[in-house]
Write an enzyme that holds these catalytic residues in place. Structure first.
Site, PDB file in Angstrom:
ATOM      1  N   LEU A  16     -13.106  88.128  41.233  1.00 21.65           N
ATOM      2  CA  LEU A  16     -12.168  87.971  42.353  1.00 21.65           C
ATOM      3  C   LEU A  16     -11.256  89.184  42.474  1.00 21.65           C
ATOM      4  O   LEU A  16     -10.793  89.551  43.533  1.00 21.65           O
ATOM      5  CB  LEU A  16     -11.309  86.724  42.132  1.00 21.65           C
ATOM      6  CG  LEU A  16     -12.041  85.406  42.323  1.00 21.65           C
ATOM      7  CD1 LEU A  16     -11.181  84.248  41.851  1.00 21.65           C
ATOM      8  CD2 LEU A  16     -12.424  85.222  43.775  1.00 21.65           C
ATOM      9  N   LYS A  20      -3.844  94.316  35.330  1.00 25.78           N
ATOM     10  CA  LYS A  20      -3.660  94.925  34.007  1.00 25.78           C
ATOM     11  C   LYS A  20      -4.330  94.032  32.965  1.00 25.78           C
ATOM     12  O   LYS A  20      -4.329  92.814  33.096  1.00 25.78           O
ATOM     13  CB  LYS A  20      -2.161  95.029  33.703  1.00 25.78           C
ATOM     14  CG  LYS A  20      -1.521  96.262  34.348  1.00 25.78           C
ATOM     15  CD  LYS A  20      -0.118  96.458  33.864  1.00 25.78           C
ATOM     16  CE  LYS A  20       0.781  95.366  34.415  1.00 25.78           C
ATOM     17  NZ  LYS A  20       2.198  95.603  34.195  1.00 25.78           N
ATOM     18  N   PHE A  21      -4.945  94.634  31.990  1.00 24.46           N
ATOM     19  CA  PHE A  21      -5.487  93.958  30.803  1.00 24.46           C
ATOM     20  C   PHE A  21      -6.695  93.072  31.084  1.00 24.46           C
ATOM     21  O   PHE A  21      -7.163  92.389  30.191  1.00 24.46           O
ATOM     22  CB  PHE A  21      -4.403  93.096  30.104  1.00 24.46           C
ATOM     23  CG  PHE A  21      -3.096  93.804  29.951  1.00 24.46           C
ATOM     24  CD1 PHE A  21      -1.958  93.353  30.595  1.00 24.46           C
ATOM     25  CD2 PHE A  21      -3.003  94.960  29.192  1.00 24.46           C
ATOM     26  CE1 PHE A  21      -0.750  94.019  30.472  1.00 24.46           C
ATOM     27  CE2 PHE A  21      -1.802  95.643  29.060  1.00 24.46           C
ATOM     28  CZ  PHE A  21      -0.662  95.171  29.704  1.00 24.46           C
ATOM     29  N   GLY A  22      -7.189  93.023  32.349  1.00 30.12           N
ATOM     30  CA  GLY A  22      -8.397  92.210  32.513  1.00 30.12           C
ATOM     31  C   GLY A  22      -8.764  91.939  33.945  1.00 30.12           C
ATOM     32  O   GLY A  22      -8.253  92.574  34.867  1.00 30.12           O
ATOM     33  N   ASP A 134       9.649  89.583  39.165  1.00 31.31           N
ATOM     34  CA  ASP A 134       8.612  90.527  39.617  1.00 31.31           C
ATOM     35  C   ASP A 134       8.038  90.093  40.960  1.00 31.31           C
ATOM     36  O   ASP A 134       6.820  90.122  41.168  1.00 31.31           O
ATOM     37  CB  ASP A 134       7.500  90.628  38.559  1.00 31.31           C
ATOM     38  CG  ASP A 134       6.667  91.900  38.767  1.00 31.31           C
ATOM     39  OD1 ASP A 134       5.576  91.974  38.191  1.00 31.31           O
ATOM     40  OD2 ASP A 134       7.122  92.769  39.535  1.00 31.31           O
TER      41      ASP A 134
HETATM   42  C1  LIG Z   1      -2.961  89.929  41.314  1.00 32.03           C
HETATM   43  C2  LIG Z   1      -3.709  90.330  40.102  1.00 32.03           C
HETATM   44  C3  LIG Z   1      -3.913  89.142  39.217  1.00 32.03           C
HETATM   45  N1  LIG Z   1      -4.728  88.153  39.945  1.00 32.03           N
HETATM   46  C4  LIG Z   1      -4.677  86.851  39.591  1.00 32.03           C
HETATM   47  O1  LIG Z   1      -4.033  86.457  38.629  1.00 32.03           O
HETATM   48  C5  LIG Z   1      -5.397  85.923  40.477  1.00 32.03           C
HETATM   49  C6  LIG Z   1      -5.326  84.540  40.373  1.00 32.03           C
HETATM   50  C7  LIG Z   1      -6.073  83.904  41.383  1.00 32.03           C
HETATM   51  N2  LIG Z   1      -6.338  82.638  41.801  1.00 32.03           N
HETATM   52  N3  LIG Z   1      -7.113  82.684  42.901  1.00 32.03           N
HETATM   53  C8  LIG Z   1      -7.355  83.978  43.204  1.00 32.03           C
HETATM   54  N4  LIG Z   1      -8.113  84.284  44.313  1.00 32.03           N
HETATM   55  C9  LIG Z   1      -8.623  85.516  44.635  1.00 32.03           C
HETATM   56  O2  LIG Z   1      -8.429  86.500  43.937  1.00 32.03           O
HETATM   57  C10 LIG Z   1      -9.395  85.661  45.907  1.00 32.03           C
HETATM   58  C11 LIG Z   1      -9.735  86.927  46.338  1.00 32.03           C
HETATM   59  C12 LIG Z   1     -10.421  87.086  47.545  1.00 32.03           C
HETATM   60  C13 LIG Z   1     -10.775  85.975  48.328  1.00 32.03           C
HETATM   61  N5  LIG Z   1     -11.430  86.148  49.548  1.00 32.03           N
HETATM   62  C14 LIG Z   1     -11.819  87.460  49.969  1.00 32.03           C
HETATM   63  C15 LIG Z   1     -11.757  87.591  51.476  1.00 32.03           C
HETATM   64  N6  LIG Z   1     -12.445  86.457  52.157  1.00 32.03           N
HETATM   65  C16 LIG Z   1     -12.472  86.645  53.583  1.00 32.03           C
HETATM   66  C17 LIG Z   1     -11.792  85.205  51.769  1.00 32.03           C
HETATM   67  C18 LIG Z   1     -11.902  84.970  50.269  1.00 32.03           C
HETATM   68  C19 LIG Z   1     -10.456  84.704  47.864  1.00 32.03           C
HETATM   69  C20 LIG Z   1      -9.759  84.536  46.653  1.00 32.03           C
HETATM   70  C21 LIG Z   1      -6.712  84.764  42.251  1.00 32.03           C
HETATM   71  S1  LIG Z   1      -6.384  86.371  41.802  1.00 32.03           S
HETATM   72  C22 LIG Z   1      -4.565  89.573  37.951  1.00 32.03           C
HETATM   73  C23 LIG Z   1      -3.725  90.018  36.938  1.00 32.03           C
HETATM   74  C24 LIG Z   1      -4.279  90.428  35.744  1.00 32.03           C
HETATM   75  C25 LIG Z   1      -5.658  90.410  35.549  1.00 32.03           C
HETATM   76  C26 LIG Z   1      -6.503  89.952  36.582  1.00 32.03           C
HETATM   77  C27 LIG Z   1      -5.952  89.534  37.795  1.00 32.03           C
END
Ligand SMILES: CC[C@@H](NC(=O)c1cc2[nH]nc(NC(=O)c3ccc(N4CCN(C)CC4)cc3)c2s1)c1ccccc1
Length: 279
Positions: A16, A20-22, A134
């Site tokens: 998705l 940072k870190f993953g 933050d």
């Molecule tokens: C913000 C960064 C942070 N992320 C989280 O914690 C995240 C927690 C979390 N819960 N749900 C997410 N959903 C998505 O990332 C997502 C992305 C694109 C999507 N679409 C693309 C476009 N399309 C048209 C519709 C669907 C749908 C869901 C994320 S990210 C993170 C921090 C550290 C390590 C990894 C990730």
């Protein structure tokens, strides 16, 4: 009795995003009930190297006890020898900052509704004496109905806070008391709410200074707030709310219960149809 999960409990889907870190992946439990989660995988080695394991423990402790529609749920966590896995709520419309960059800035109505949701979420956090510290577009996600969800509690603490870990990344959202390394309270989130309102409406944060860190630092410390004069300035009501939040004195910042009833917020609050009130 808390259900025990491990990596074997899940079918892993598409990545998705990463931070940072993953990285974070879509995932679904193999057995009924089939839960969809966002599985965040963090590498222990990198956490230890960056000396943030205590911060992560605090993030898990805080976020796992929160339950609010505009705060991303942390359902639980587990680890293997190399990684820590956080089972986070899946936010179906992804990362808010990508939409902000795509459409440069949000309309007054969309901005007002996001800020109203942020205000509700922050009031909930502050009632629990949690400071997020933050708040910025990169940490905000959108649920399947377009509702805003605050994610990433990496910097949250129980008030009052005094940061010991060196700040890294952008200063843009930090209030004077934090850039000056002073003690700080929940009021830091009120400042960040003002910065967020400005950035939603204009597309860039108010004190951004392309001359770099020190120039931005100076503009924050002086509260050098300017609105565009090229006809793209936000409405007077929006400017009024931003000015009432971006006050150097933390005590002078508009409290959340007054943000919730500010004209710029009430003007765009979702109308509940008359049937709704009878229903
Ligand atoms: C913000 C960064 C942070 N992320 C989280 O914690 C995240 C927690 C979390 N819960 N749900 C997410 N959903 C998505 O990332 C997502 C992305 C694109 C999507 N679409 C693309 C476009 N399309 C048209 C519709 C669907 C749908 C869901 C994320 S990210 C993170 C921090 C550290 C390590 C990894 C990730």
């Amino acid at each position: 009795t808390r259900a025990r999960f491990s990596l074997a409990s899940f079918e892993i889907g598409r990545p998705l995003g990463k931070g940072k870190f993953g990285r974070v992946y879509m995932a679904r439990t193999k057995t009924e009930p089939k839960y969809i989660v966002a599985l965040k995988c963090l590498h222990k080695e990198e956490l230890v190297k960056a000396k943030v394991e205590k911060q992560l423990r605090r993030e898990i402790e805080i976020q796992s006890h929160l339950a609010h529609p505009n705060i991303l749920r942390l359902h639980g966590y587990f680890h293997d020898e190399k990684r820590i896995f956080l089972m986070l709520e899946f936010a179906g419309k992804g990362e808010l900052y990508k939409q902000l960059h795509k459409c440069h800035h949000f309309s007054e109505k969309r901005s007002s509704r996001y800020i109203a949701q942020m205000t509700d979420a922050l009031a909930y956090l502050h009632r629990k004496h949690v400071i997020h510290r933050d708040i910025k577009p990169e940490n905000l996600l959108l649920g399947i109905d377009g509702e805003l969800k605050i994610g990433d509690f990496g910097w949250s603490v129980h008030a009052p806070g005094n940061r010991r870990t060196t700040l890294c990344g952008t200063l843009d959202y930090l209030p004077p008391e934090m850039v000056e390394g002073k003690d700080h309270s929940e009021k830091v989130d009120l400042w960040a709410l003002g910065v967020l309102t400005y950035e939603f409406l204009i597309g860039v944060p108010p004190f951004e200074d392309l001359n770099g860190y020190n120039a931005t630092y100076k503009r924050i410390a002086r509260v050098d707030l300017k609105f565009p004069t090229d006809g793209t300035a936000p409405s007077p009501e929006a400017q009024d709310l931003i000015k009432r939040l971006l006050r150097h004195d933390p005590q002078a910042r508009l409290p959340l219960d007054q943000v919730a009833v500010h004209p710029w917020i009430t003007k765009y609050r979702k109308k509940v149809s008359s049937a709704g009130s009878r229903g």
